[in-house]
Design a protein around this motif. Sequence first.
Motif, PDB file in Angstrom:
ATOM      1  N   ARG A   1     -43.638 -35.797  50.022  1.00 18.03           N
ATOM      2  CA  ARG A   1     -44.981 -36.396  50.071  1.00 18.03           C
ATOM      3  C   ARG A   1     -45.395 -37.066  48.772  1.00 18.03           C
ATOM      4  NH1 ARG A   1     -49.977 -32.297  49.127  1.00 18.03           N
ATOM      5  NH2 ARG A   1     -50.778 -34.263  48.341  1.00 18.03           N
TER       6      ARG A   1
ATOM      7  N   LYS B   1     -45.918 -40.646  49.949  1.00 15.15           N
ATOM      8  CA  LYS B   1     -47.288 -40.729  50.472  1.00 15.15           C
ATOM      9  C   LYS B   1     -48.339 -40.810  49.370  1.00 15.15           C
ATOM     10  CE  LYS B   1     -45.850 -40.740  54.625  1.00 15.15           C
ATOM     11  NZ  LYS B   1     -45.937 -42.003  55.400  1.00 15.15           N
ATOM     12  N   ASP B   2     -48.325 -39.835  48.451  1.00 13.33           N
ATOM     13  CA  ASP B   2     -49.392 -39.789  47.446  1.00 13.33           C
ATOM     14  C   ASP B   2     -49.373 -40.998  46.517  1.00 13.33           C
ATOM     15  OD1 ASP B   2     -50.803 -36.754  47.232  1.00 13.33           O
ATOM     16  OD2 ASP B   2     -48.911 -36.854  48.310  1.00 13.33           O
TER      17      ASP B   2
ATOM     18  N   ASP C   1     -54.715 -31.527  43.903  1.00 11.74           N
ATOM     19  CA  ASP C   1     -53.995 -30.732  44.904  1.00 11.74           C
ATOM     20  C   ASP C   1     -53.845 -29.263  44.522  1.00 11.74           C
ATOM     21  OD1 ASP C   1     -52.576 -31.234  47.575  1.00 11.74           O
ATOM     22  OD2 ASP C   1     -51.131 -30.001  46.499  1.00 11.74           O
TER      23      ASP C   1
ATOM     24  N   ASP D   1     -47.332 -30.168  55.810  1.00  9.46           N
ATOM     25  CA  ASP D   1     -47.188 -31.508  55.239  1.00  9.46           C
ATOM     26  C   ASP D   1     -46.906 -32.586  56.272  1.00  9.46           C
ATOM     27  OD1 ASP D   1     -47.746 -30.730  52.634  1.00  9.46           O
ATOM     28  OD2 ASP D   1     -45.628 -30.455  52.104  1.00  9.46           O
TER      29      ASP D   1
ATOM     30  N   ALA E   1     -52.693 -37.832  53.002  1.00  7.67           N
ATOM     31  CA  ALA E   1     -52.508 -38.247  51.613  1.00  7.67           C
ATOM     32  C   ALA E   1     -53.520 -39.314  51.240  1.00  7.67           C
ATOM     33  CB  ALA E   1     -51.087 -38.760  51.411  1.00  7.67           C
TER      34      ALA E   1
END
Length: 363
Positions: A57, A61-62, A132, A263, A285
Motif C-alpha cells: 500500500r 496507494k499512499d 497512520d 488493506d 488511501a
Amino acid sequence: MKRMGSLVFAVLVGVGLTLTGCSSSSDGGGGGGTSAGGGQAKGKIGVILPDTKSSVRWESKDRPALEAAFKAAGVDYTIQNAEGSADSMATIADGMIADGVTVLAIVNLDSDSGAAIQQKAASQGVKTIDYDRLTLGGSADVYISFDNTKVGELQGQGLVDCLAGKPANVVFLNGSPTDNNATLFTSGAHSVVDKTPSIKVVGEQAVPDWDNDKAVTIFEQMYTAADGKIDGVYAANDGLAGSVVSILEKNKRAGQVPVTGQDATVEGLQNVLAGTQCMTVYKSAKEEADALAKAAIALVKGEQVSTDATSKDDKGNRDVPSVLLTPKSITKDNVDVVFKDGGQSKDEVCTGQFAAICTAAGL
C-alpha cells in the motif's frame, strides 16, 4: 541552515499563478500546481513512508494519493521511503529538515525512533504529524489514521461470522510488536473473539516487522504445535494472511480454515474471491492521504487543524488531537466497494484464473 522562528506566507492574487515545487531526483517527491484559492503558504511538507515490504500500500496507494493531494493544493513537498530502516528514516528526516521542510509527517517504524525524529524536528521549529501510526512518547501536533481499534473489531467479527457458530480453535498472527496499530488491531479483535463462547484461542504470536517470510515460518510452527487442529486464523493484514494461506495450501486445507486480513490488497481481494481468505478490511488511501494533506497544509499556513477525536498516548501521558477515519469490512459479497472507491482496479484483481471467479461473483 538557520530557520526562521515563525511561518511566513504570502498571498497570491488571481488565477493561473503557479507555484513551482522542489523535488529530489530519486525520492519521487515534487511539488507545485496551481493554488485553487489563489493563496499560497511559503512552506514545504515532508513525508517519510516506512517500507516497501510490510504492505504494498505505501508505494502503490499512499504515495500517489499524497502526491495528487499535494499537487491539487499547490504546495511544495517531498516524499521518501525509509525501506524498513529506522536509521535511514532518521537520516531522511535530518535531510528534509535541512532542506527546509516546515511540516514533517512520518509513519514510524517504532515509537522510540519516531519520537527522536519528532523531538529534533520540534527543536528546529518544524511541526510534525503522525501518519497512520501513533508514535508513543512522541510529540506530533496531530495524528491522522483510521480507527484502528475498529479495524480489529471488524476483523474479529469477520472471523466469528465466517466460523458461523461452530466450535473452533483459532490462532492469532499479530502484526509487528513495535507498531502501536498492531496492538490496537489485536485488542479490537480480541474484544469480539474472546466473548464468543464457541471459539477458543489456542495460540498467538506477533510477526516482527510485519515480515511475510517470517510469518510463513511462524504460522507453520503454530500449525505443527497444534497438530493441525486450527479452525480459524486471525491474520492482522493481507500479507500475513497470504503467508497463512500458503501453509494451509501445503496442508490441503486452504478454503476450509477462515483467515482474516487487512488493506484490501490485490492479493487479499483475490484470496477473498477464491475463498481462501474470509475477509479483509478496506482503508481508503485516498481518504487518509487527503486528511493528511489538509492537516499538513493547515500547519504550513499556521492554521488550526480540524480534528474529530483524540488518541491516548500512555507513554507520553497525553491525548493527541486526531483525525480517525472509518474502515470498511470487505467480504466476497461486497468486493465492488473497493473497486467503486478506486482502492483497487477490477482489471488488476479479476485477471487470469480470477476472471471466471469475478464473473461468477457478479463483478
